[in-house]
Design an enzyme around this catalytic site. Structure first.
Site, short mmCIF file in Angstrom:
data_model
loop_
_atom_site.label_atom_id
_atom_site.label_comp_id
_atom_site.label_asym_id
_atom_site.label_seq_id
_atom_site.Cartn_x
_atom_site.Cartn_y
_atom_site.Cartn_z
N TYR A 58 -56.48 64.87 13.43
CA TYR A 58 -56.73 65.78 12.30
C TYR A 58 -56.86 67.18 12.90
O TYR A 58 -57.80 67.42 13.67
CB TYR A 58 -58.03 65.43 11.59
N PRO B 278 -57.48 63.33 0.47
CA PRO B 278 -57.20 62.27 1.45
C PRO B 278 -57.77 62.51 2.85
O PRO B 278 -57.69 61.62 3.70
CB PRO B 278 -55.67 62.23 1.50
#
Ligand code: RFL
Ligand code: PHB
Length: 390
Positions: free
Chosen positions: A201, A293
């Site tokens: 991420y 998400p």
């Protein structure tokens, strides 16, 4: 037709609920607006908490998942090129997540349902719940030009954010909480080996990026894009160039490009409806709540709703006790709000919010610095990412 539970929607929530009820000897019919092929063509989630894996085991649908799912013991947070691994297993007493696509979960549930001969009606038009405030609820639908009606004891609204179930409830009976984010995720699926063994991420001044995967040969990559962008604006080459710019250099060098199998833009939203029960109608999954998400929580939350709802219904039919269905809404919502918090927080830390100014940007950096220097901070992320207990 008559059934005990009429389920609206054959996404993961509806299919999993149907399977758990069938295993307990409870009869359920599923009504789905789309075709089975269309449902399987939607590319969505990829990270499963162990709670969902255990439910799939109970549902008798975990053989392929056990063989093909990738167990991940950690993931990486990257911030403007600096990287920090979150060691999920060390920080949570040995817990982990499984990487296995929602499409495959859905396929396994559909196959299991077909194998036991339970009824799913695909391409059902104008599905409408009736009289759920009274003692004789019904659901009507049209198929091949003919109108049908299903009488039932309960209706489960598992029909996603745009479904009919939540919309059927009188406005005064439902409270809705919402935050829309000023950007979306552009996702690309390709048969190329993942750039990294674990998910990354990445916060970057050009916007967020996520390197995920479906298997050791199939990658799923995302980048933050303005909501005004259209998929047609993004050739595969342009996507890969932008994706690589947002990743730490060593990872960017390992990105293998290839033709996209799918490319789509999803808006980001936080949403919760309260309560989740209206007489004989229950809401579950995306019909009741949406998370951005970033925390990988949407599908997993749908599973925890189904866990609470299926146990309540099984208790009702086996023991004649309404305790579980009476508590469904409050038990599920307590977990939903915590997952909403985590997803909102991960989104706030990792995305580019241009309009929020320099102070907000420094707060994001301070969050990252705190995580890299405090085991307590890293543990907070890890315990939420692997999933809070049911
Ligand atoms: P679904 O999957 O939307 O299924 C609802 C079904 O109901 C049908 N339907 C109707 N049927 C009859 N009559 C009507 N009037 C109807 N209206 C709708 C629809 O056709 C559909 O088949 O909801 P469900 O089952 O609650 O499942 C929720 C999940 O799909 C969703 O939360 C996740 O995909 C969210 N999500 C993620 N969740 C995770 O836990 N981990 C992840 O890694 C993750 N990644 C993601 C995601 C969602 C994404 N998008 C595209 C929103 C990544 C993305 C990009
Ligand atoms: C995905 O693989 O689609 C995925 C993984 C993790 C997320 C969101 C999506 O947080």
């Amino acid at each position: 037709m008559r059934t005990q539970v009429c389920i609206i929607g054959a996404g993961p929530s509806g299919l999993l609920l149907g399977q758990l009820l069938a295993k307990a000897g409870i009869d359920a019919v599923i009504l789905e607006a789309r075709s089975a092929d269309y449902v399987l063509s939607r590319i969505r989630a990829g990270v499963l908490e162990t709670g969902l894996v255990e439910l799939l085991e109970r549902a008798g649908c975990s053989d392929r998942l056990k063989k093909e799912g990738l167990v991940h013991h950690g993931f990486c947070l990257a911030f403007d090129g600096r990287a920090q691994r979150i060691n999920l297993s060390d920080l949570t007493g040995g817990r982990s997540v499984v990487v296995y696509g929602q499409t495959e979960v859905t396929r396994d549930l559909m196959d299991a349902r077909a194998a036991i001969g339970t009824v799913t009606i695909y391409e059902a038009e104008d599905v409408t719940p009736h009289d759920f405030d009274g003692s004789r609820p019904r659901v009507s639908y049209r198929k091949d030009g003919i109108t049908h009606e299903i009488e039932c004891d309960f209706i489960a609204g598992c029909d996603g954010f745009h479904g009919v179930s939540r919309r059927s409830v009188a406005g005064a009976a439902i409270a809705q909480f919402e935050r829309a984010y000023p950007f979306g995720w552009l996702g690309l699926l390709a048969d190329v080996p993942p750039a990294s063994e674990e998910l990354i991420y990445a916060h970057h001044e050009r916007g967020f990026a996520l390197a995920s995967m479906r298997s050791t040969t199939r990658s799923r990559y995302y980048i933050q894009v303005p909501l005004t962008n259209r998929v047609e604006d993004w050739s595969d080459d342009r996507f890969f160039d932008e994706f690589r710019r947002r990743l730490p250099e060593d990872v960017a060098e390992r990105v293998v490009t290839g033709p996209s199998l799918e490319k789509s833009i999803a808006p980001l939203r936080s949403f919760v409806a309260e309560p989740l029960r209206f007489g004989k109608l229950f809401l579950a999954g995306d019909a009741a709540h949406i998370v951005p998400p970033t925390g990988a929580k949407g599908l997993n939350l749908a599973a925890s709703d189904v866990h609470y709802l299926s146990s309540g219904l099984i208790e009702y039919y086996r023991e004649g006790s309404a305790g579980g269905i009476d508590n469904y809404s409050s038990r599920a919502l307590a977990r939903i709000w915590k997952a909403e918090r985590f997803s909102w927080w991960m989104t706030s830390m990792l995305h580019q919010f241009h309009e929020a100014g320099d102070f907000a940007a420094r707060m994001q950096l301070a969050e990252f610095d705190y995580i890299t220097s405090s085991t307590a901070a890293a543990t907070t992320i890890a315990e939420n990412y692997v999933g809070l207990p049911f």
